[in-house]
Scaffold this motif. Structure first.
Motif, PDB file in Angstrom:
ATOM      1  N   ALA A   1      37.213  50.621  55.085  1.00 32.81           N
ATOM      2  CA  ALA A   1      37.097  49.965  56.382  1.00 32.81           C
ATOM      3  C   ALA A   1      38.478  49.860  57.035  1.00 32.81           C
ATOM      4  CB  ALA A   1      36.471  48.579  56.217  1.00 32.81           C
ATOM      5  N   ASP A   2      38.623  50.466  58.198  1.00 32.42           N
ATOM      6  CA  ASP A   2      39.857  50.409  58.988  1.00 32.42           C
ATOM      7  C   ASP A   2      41.058  50.988  58.261  1.00 32.42           C
ATOM      8  OD1 ASP A   2      38.482  49.153  61.069  1.00 32.42           O
ATOM      9  OD2 ASP A   2      38.829  47.176  60.197  1.00 32.42           O
ATOM     10  N   GLY A   3      40.855  52.019  57.439  1.00 29.78           N
ATOM     11  CA  GLY A   3      42.021  52.605  56.804  1.00 29.78           C
ATOM     12  C   GLY A   3      41.713  53.590  55.697  1.00 29.78           C
ATOM     13  N   VAL A   4      42.756  53.852  54.900  1.00 26.46           N
ATOM     14  CA  VAL A   4      42.695  54.783  53.777  1.00 26.46           C
ATOM     15  C   VAL A   4      43.352  54.122  52.582  1.00 26.46           C
ATOM     16  CG1 VAL A   4      43.519  57.002  52.865  1.00 26.46           C
ATOM     17  CG2 VAL A   4      42.718  56.843  55.241  1.00 26.46           C
ATOM     18  N   ASN A   5      42.755  54.264  51.413  1.00 29.80           N
ATOM     19  CA  ASN A   5      43.367  53.809  50.166  1.00 29.80           C
ATOM     20  C   ASN A   5      43.755  55.021  49.320  1.00 29.80           C
ATOM     21  OD1 ASN A   5      42.861  51.217  50.958  1.00 29.80           O
ATOM     22  ND2 ASN A   5      41.692  50.641  49.140  1.00 29.80           N
ATOM     23  N   ALA A   6      44.859  54.884  48.579  1.00 28.40           N
ATOM     24  CA  ALA A   6      45.272  55.919  47.635  1.00 28.40           C
ATOM     25  C   ALA A   6      45.620  55.243  46.321  1.00 28.40           C
ATOM     26  CB  ALA A   6      46.472  56.696  48.167  1.00 28.40           C
ATOM     27  N   LYS A   7      45.047  55.729  45.221  1.00 27.55           N
ATOM     28  CA  LYS A   7      45.245  55.103  43.911  1.00 27.55           C
ATOM     29  C   LYS A   7      45.848  56.107  42.941  1.00 27.55           C
ATOM     30  CE  LYS A   7      41.180  52.157  44.550  1.00 27.55           C
ATOM     31  NZ  LYS A   7      41.914  50.912  44.813  1.00 27.55           N
ATOM     32  N   ARG A   8      46.842  55.671  42.220  1.00 27.92           N
ATOM     33  CA  ARG A   8      47.408  56.486  41.147  1.00 27.92           C
ATOM     34  C   ARG A   8      46.448  56.471  39.964  1.00 27.92           C
ATOM     35  NH1 ARG A   8      53.887  55.140  40.828  1.00 27.92           N
ATOM     36  NH2 ARG A   8      54.550  56.660  42.375  1.00 27.92           N
ATOM     37  N   MET A   9      46.060  57.647  39.501  1.00 27.16           N
ATOM     38  CA  MET A   9      45.048  57.757  38.458  1.00 27.16           C
ATOM     39  C   MET A   9      45.709  57.929  37.091  1.00 27.16           C
ATOM     40  SD  MET A   9      42.504  57.334  40.403  1.00 27.16           S
ATOM     41  CE  MET A   9      41.100  57.682  39.364  1.00 27.16           C
ATOM     42  N   TYR A  10      46.335  56.853  36.648  1.00 23.41           N
ATOM     43  CA  TYR A  10      47.029  56.905  35.360  1.00 23.41           C
ATOM     44  C   TYR A  10      46.073  57.121  34.194  1.00 23.41           C
ATOM     45  CZ  TYR A  10      51.314  55.187  37.563  1.00 23.41           C
ATOM     46  OH  TYR A  10      52.429  55.052  38.335  1.00 23.41           O
ATOM     47  N   GLY A  11      44.812  56.734  34.364  1.00 25.40           N
ATOM     48  CA  GLY A  11      43.872  56.802  33.246  1.00 25.40           C
ATOM     49  C   GLY A  11      43.332  58.187  32.961  1.00 25.40           C
ATOM     50  N   LEU A  12      43.662  59.182  33.770  1.00 26.33           N
ATOM     51  CA  LEU A  12      43.150  60.527  33.536  1.00 26.33           C
ATOM     52  C   LEU A  12      43.971  61.221  32.454  1.00 26.33           C
ATOM     53  CD1 LEU A  12      42.492  61.816  37.180  1.00 26.33           C
ATOM     54  CD2 LEU A  12      41.039  60.403  35.710  1.00 26.33           C
ATOM     55  N   GLU A  13      43.322  61.543  31.351  1.00 23.23           N
ATOM     56  CA  GLU A  13      44.014  62.250  30.273  1.00 23.23           C
ATOM     57  C   GLU A  13      44.299  63.697  30.688  1.00 23.23           C
ATOM     58  OE1 GLU A  13      41.272  62.151  27.096  1.00 23.23           O
ATOM     59  OE2 GLU A  13      41.812  60.134  26.425  1.00 23.23           O
ATOM     60  N   PRO A  14      45.358  64.280  30.190  1.00 22.06           N
ATOM     61  CA  PRO A  14      45.567  65.717  30.422  1.00 22.06           C
ATOM     62  C   PRO A  14      44.438  66.526  29.791  1.00 22.06           C
ATOM     63  CG  PRO A  14      47.556  64.663  29.531  1.00 22.06           C
ATOM     64  CD  PRO A  14      46.441  63.675  29.394  1.00 22.06           C
ATOM     65  N   TYR A  15      44.237  67.723  30.282  1.00 21.66           N
ATOM     66  CA  TYR A  15      43.276  68.639  29.677  1.00 21.66           C
ATOM     67  C   TYR A  15      44.016  69.345  28.541  1.00 21.66           C
ATOM     68  CZ  TYR A  15      39.192  71.752  29.698  1.00 21.66           C
ATOM     69  OH  TYR A  15      38.039  72.431  29.368  1.00 21.66           O
ATOM     70  N   TYR A  16      43.931  68.746  27.345  1.00 23.43           N
ATOM     71  CA  TYR A  16      44.736  69.220  26.228  1.00 23.43           C
ATOM     72  C   TYR A  16      44.395  70.667  25.853  1.00 23.43           C
ATOM     73  CZ  TYR A  16      46.041  64.331  25.674  1.00 23.43           C
ATOM     74  OH  TYR A  16      46.517  63.062  25.892  1.00 23.43           O
ATOM     75  N   GLY A  17      43.114  71.004  25.911  1.00 29.73           N
ATOM     76  CA  GLY A  17      42.718  72.363  25.560  1.00 29.73           C
ATOM     77  C   GLY A  17      43.361  73.399  26.461  1.00 29.73           C
ATOM     78  N   LYS A  18      43.441  73.109  27.752  1.00 35.68           N
ATOM     79  CA  LYS A  18      44.072  74.048  28.681  1.00 35.68           C
ATOM     80  C   LYS A  18      45.581  74.103  28.469  1.00 35.68           C
ATOM     81  CE  LYS A  18      40.985  74.574  32.615  1.00 35.68           C
ATOM     82  NZ  LYS A  18      40.832  74.443  34.084  1.00 35.68           N
ATOM     83  N   LEU A  19      46.183  72.931  28.240  1.00 36.18           N
ATOM     84  CA  LEU A  19      47.621  72.921  27.974  1.00 36.18           C
ATOM     85  C   LEU A  19      47.947  73.791  26.770  1.00 36.18           C
ATOM     86  CD1 LEU A  19      48.512  69.143  28.503  1.00 36.18           C
ATOM     87  CD2 LEU A  19      49.052  71.050  30.024  1.00 36.18           C
ATOM     88  N   MET A  20      47.136  73.656  25.729  1.00 34.54           N
ATOM     89  CA  MET A  20      47.378  74.449  24.532  1.00 34.54           C
ATOM     90  C   MET A  20      47.141  75.933  24.793  1.00 34.54           C
ATOM     91  SD  MET A  20      45.477  74.791  20.919  1.00 34.54           S
ATOM     92  CE  MET A  20      45.160  73.087  20.596  1.00 34.54           C
ATOM     93  N   ALA A  21      46.048  76.261  25.493  1.00 31.39           N
ATOM     94  CA  ALA A  21      45.741  77.662  25.759  1.00 31.39           C
ATOM     95  C   ALA A  21      46.863  78.324  26.552  1.00 31.39           C
ATOM     96  CB  ALA A  21      44.420  77.769  26.514  1.00 31.39           C
ATOM     97  N   ASP A  22      47.410  77.621  27.531  1.00 33.43           N
ATOM     98  CA  ASP A  22      48.490  78.187  28.344  1.00 33.43           C
ATOM     99  C   ASP A  22      49.740  78.443  27.510  1.00 33.43           C
ATOM    100  OD1 ASP A  22      46.848  78.088  30.534  1.00 33.43           O
ATOM    101  OD2 ASP A  22      47.715  76.253  31.359  1.00 33.43           O
ATOM    102  N   GLU A  23      50.085  77.469  26.661  1.00 31.86           N
ATOM    103  CA  GLU A  23      51.298  77.643  25.864  1.00 31.86           C
ATOM    104  C   GLU A  23      51.105  78.695  24.779  1.00 31.86           C
ATOM    105  OE1 GLU A  23      54.692  75.091  23.427  1.00 31.86           O
ATOM    106  OE2 GLU A  23      53.174  74.027  24.624  1.00 31.86           O
ATOM    107  N   VAL A  24      49.907  78.757  24.193  1.00 31.40           N
ATOM    108  CA  VAL A  24      49.631  79.796  23.202  1.00 31.40           C
ATOM    109  C   VAL A  24      49.774  81.175  23.845  1.00 31.40           C
ATOM    110  CG1 VAL A  24      47.822  80.865  21.806  1.00 31.40           C
ATOM    111  CG2 VAL A  24      48.191  78.411  21.672  1.00 31.40           C
ATOM    112  N   ALA A  25      49.218  81.343  25.042  1.00 26.24           N
ATOM    113  CA  ALA A  25      49.309  82.642  25.729  1.00 26.24           C
ATOM    114  C   ALA A  25      50.757  83.018  25.992  1.00 26.24           C
ATOM    115  CB  ALA A  25      48.515  82.585  27.032  1.00 26.24           C
ATOM    116  N   GLU A  26      51.558  82.040  26.411  1.00 24.74           N
ATOM    117  CA  GLU A  26      52.967  82.313  26.689  1.00 24.74           C
ATOM    118  C   GLU A  26      53.714  82.719  25.426  1.00 24.74           C
ATOM    119  OE1 GLU A  26      56.825  79.885  28.493  1.00 24.74           O
ATOM    120  OE2 GLU A  26      54.795  79.217  28.986  1.00 24.74           O
TER     121      GLU A  26
END
Length: 694
Positions: A306-331
């Motif tokens: 109402a009458d504006g915009v809110n923006a929230k920092r989403m600290y509770g979102l865990e990283p996607y560990y599987g993707k992080l690992m897949a990227d580093e393994v490929a590298e």
């Protein structure tokens, strides 16, 4: 944007209730509120860190400043990915629509209006992710591809519907559209239809994941249906989403946020659907939401209130560990698969085979996942469970991981009375399909009897569940690529020796060439193999002003290092590597131009050698932006200088490696302006990707 960053620095908090199979939990995250005196925004559009809410006929900044009053009520605004303009579609009292283009840098500056008599009444608008094309849909059931500067049609797609929303996938492969009940996805380049759905329910949203691997359809029966974009087969359904008003994937695709009512957002872990964060939105007007990064790279979720915009920092979102690992393994595997200096092909074939490659990948997976797990055992309470007498396995339970079955002889069982007596060492962790960690190896010492036991589950199912065999390149192809890299190194050495003999460069300039084969899927879902070749150089700082670009210089021949590097490119692609240059085949060229932080006090003359650039799409610091530099205005800022250095490379390639002109080449400028000063920060790099060449 200044207001957004300043407000984030101040920070407020809110309580988010977590909806899980367990009891609700409380979390505290930062909340930033932006009040608009003009009223409640009906929607938002985004460029980089900047949000632009709109209501009625007005487009605003978060500070409430008016960007434009477009005349009639807005049905849609879409910002150019480079930020240099935005399109607005409006509807008047008689139901007539209009599409016009505006400059956000100057209030109410209309750049153009699209001719409706010739094209039809506008219904939806989009941009390609590289900002090099505009897309306009009309009630003629035709989607027009428009030149971004001339704003004239250059091609068309027969849509068969009048879409009210269009969306390009981030990789530029797919154009999705909906008219509220029909959803269609097209191969954008070829214009052919990949998939179509006819739905009885009303479509409230269509969304792509950031990596373009997922496409979601949100319907008003509270259902989000997610498809794999390779073949548009059903991947996942998420239900119980209330009114399902709007949705957005987070950046790594592990979570999706859905407005389930005008005052509630649910943030759902797509790998563990029972985990849902509930965000209350007072006021009951929520209709739009999106994710964006803040200046520090944190994830924000923004939505209208109402009458504006809110923006929230989403600290509770865990990283996607599987993707992080897949990227580093490929590298790491890419490096491991390279031939070592002095290694013969026979030795290479003995070191690299199917068996050793699989074993090495498993070692990398275990090492990387263990690092990501960050010693979960130290944060867990340990208890003892049931004992399997037949197999002599004792269940050991953890509060933050799945249980394990520890081999324990029945004769030792009497000394296992307390989980606190167990000490774990050499622990290794793996990642499960739901992205949770599990213990896969540990030495276990029981203080009660002074004996040690071994838990070994290293042969569990590996991470390849994410990619399967489709991500594996055959050894024959890798060996071919390694042989060709040896040829590249020979060409490199010959050119360098010649340049040194002519005093163009010295031993203080190091030119490198690198290549690899990378698997990919094309826009029709076919598996292809690309050949990537990268050329770069470094000059020792105290010699760079002599052997590389001097201050304010941008011509390739003014840098001995750059001209020598490009001589290697010419020699390679006109010689042994001409086999990859085929008429009409796709070629992606990324050219990196850099500049240092030395201030430009007086305008540097630009001789127009590469033509004038007007809002040229350029990627700077990971963000697409538009840069203008002309012979009339000259060079006043370092990003302009970096662009001209990159443009000089393109000019050299098109004029001196002419067989590249036979290909369907896509040139992209990527620039970097260092925070430091000195000629060491003025080098260039060029990367070639020959698409589908094997």
């Amino acid at each position: 944007m200044i207001a957004l960053i300043a407000a984030m620095a101040a920070g407020n908090t809110y309580a988010a209730k977590k909806k899980t199979d367990d009891a609700p939990q409380q979390r505290t995250k930062s909340e930033y509120q932006f009040k608009l005196k003009q009223g409640t925004p009906e929607g938002m559009s985004r460029y980089s860190l900047t949000l632009y809410p709109y209501l009625d006929s007005k487009v605003l900044t978060l500070q409430g400043h008016q960007v434009a009053d477009v005349g009639n009520p807005i049905t849609q605004i879409v910002f150019n990915p480079s930020g240099v303009n935005f399109a607005a579609i409006t509807r008047d009292k008689k139901g007539r629509t209009e599409a016009a283009l505006f400059d956000p840098r100057e209030e109410n500056k209309r750049l153009d209006k699209f001719k409706t008599k010739r094209l039809g009444n506008p219904s939806a608008f989009a941009y390609t992710p590289d900002a090099r094309m505009m897309i306009l849909a009309t009630d003629s059931a035709i989607v027009y591809k428009l030149d971004p500067k001339e704003r004239k049609p250059i091609n068309r797609i027969k849509a068969g519907i009048t879409p009210t929303v269009m969306l390009m996938s981030p990789n530029g492969y797919y154009l999705a559209m909906t008219d509220g009940h029909n959803v269609k996805v097209f191969n954008f380049e070829e214009g052919n239809e990949r998939k179509a759905w006819r739905l009885d329910e009303t479509v409230n949203g269509i969304i792509f994941s950031e990596d373009s691997s997922m496409f979601g359809i949100l319907t008003d029966d509270g259902l989000l249906t997610i498809y794999d974009t390779r073949n548009f087969s059903l991947k996942q359904t998420v239900d119980d989403l209330g009114q399902a008003l709007a949705a957005a994937f987070n950046f790594d695709g592990k979570y999706v946020a859905v407005a389930t009512s005008p005052n509630v957002i649910e943030v759902i872990n797509l790998l563990r659907e029972n985990e849902r964060d509930i965000v209350d939105v007072p006021g009951g007007v929520l209709s739009d939401l999106l994710f964006l990064p803040d200046a520090q790279g944190n994830t924000l979720m923004a939505y209208n209130v109402a009458d504006g915009v809110n923006a929230k920092r989403m600290y509770g979102l865990e990283p996607y560990y599987g993707k992080l690992m897949a990227d580093e393994v490929a590298e790491r595997m890419n490096e491991w698969l390279k031939m070592m200096p002095g290694e013969s092909m026979a030795d290479y074939q003995a070191r690299v085979n199917d068996k050793t490659r699989a074993a090495q990948q498993r070692l990398f997976e275990d090492e990387i996942s263990t690092n990501l797990a960050n010693n979960l055992l130290s944060m867990s309470a340990v208890t003892l469970g049931k004992y399997d007498r037949a197999n002599q396995l004792l269940e050991v339970d953890f509060t933050n991981m799945p249980s394990i079955l520890l081999p324990v002889p029945e004769t030792d069982l009497g000394s296992f009375t307390n989980g606190d007596d167990l000490q774990f060492s050499d622990a290794k962790y793996g990642i499960m399909p739901n992205d949770n960690f599990e213990l896969i190896y540990a030495k276990v010492y029981n203080k009660a009897n002074g004996k040690s036991y071994l838990f070994d589950n290293l042969e569990r199912r590996p991470l390849s569940f994410m990619e399967g065999d489709d991500n594996v390149v055959s050894l024959e192809i890798i060996q071919q690529q390694q042989m060709e890299e040896m040829k590249l190194q020979e060409i490199r050495q010959q050119v360098i020796e010649e340049a040194k003999s002519q005093n163009v460069i010295s031993d203080h300039t190091n030119i490198t060439v690198d290549s690899k084969v990378s698997p990919e899927y094309d826009a029709n879902g076919n598996r292809i193999l690309n050949y990537e070749v990268k050329f770069s150089y470094e000059v020792e700082p105290e010699f760079s002003v002599v052997e590389d670009f001097g201050p304010g210089k941008y011509h390739v021949d003014e840098s001995g290092a750059a001209s020598s590097m490009l001589a290697i490119v010419k020699e390679a692609f006109e010689g042994d590597f001409a086999q990859y240059i085929k008429d009409g085949k796709k070629l992606r060229v990324n050219i990196y131009g850099t500049a240092d932080a030395t201030p430009i006090i007086r305008t540097i003359a630009y001789d127009g050698a590469y033509g004038d650039f007007e809002d040229e799409p350029v990627r700077q610091n990971g963000q697409l932006t538009g840069i203008t530099v002309t012979s009339k205005t000259g060079i006043k800022e370092n990003p302009q200088l970096a662009l001209l250095r990159a443009a000089g490379v393109r000019n050299f390639l098109q004029n001196n490696v002419q067989n590249l002109n036979r290909m369907n080449a896509d040139y992209n400028y990527i620039i970097d302006v260092s925070e430091d000063r000195g000629s060491a920060f003025r080098r260039i790099t060029v990367e070639f990707t020959f698409v589908d060449v094997f």
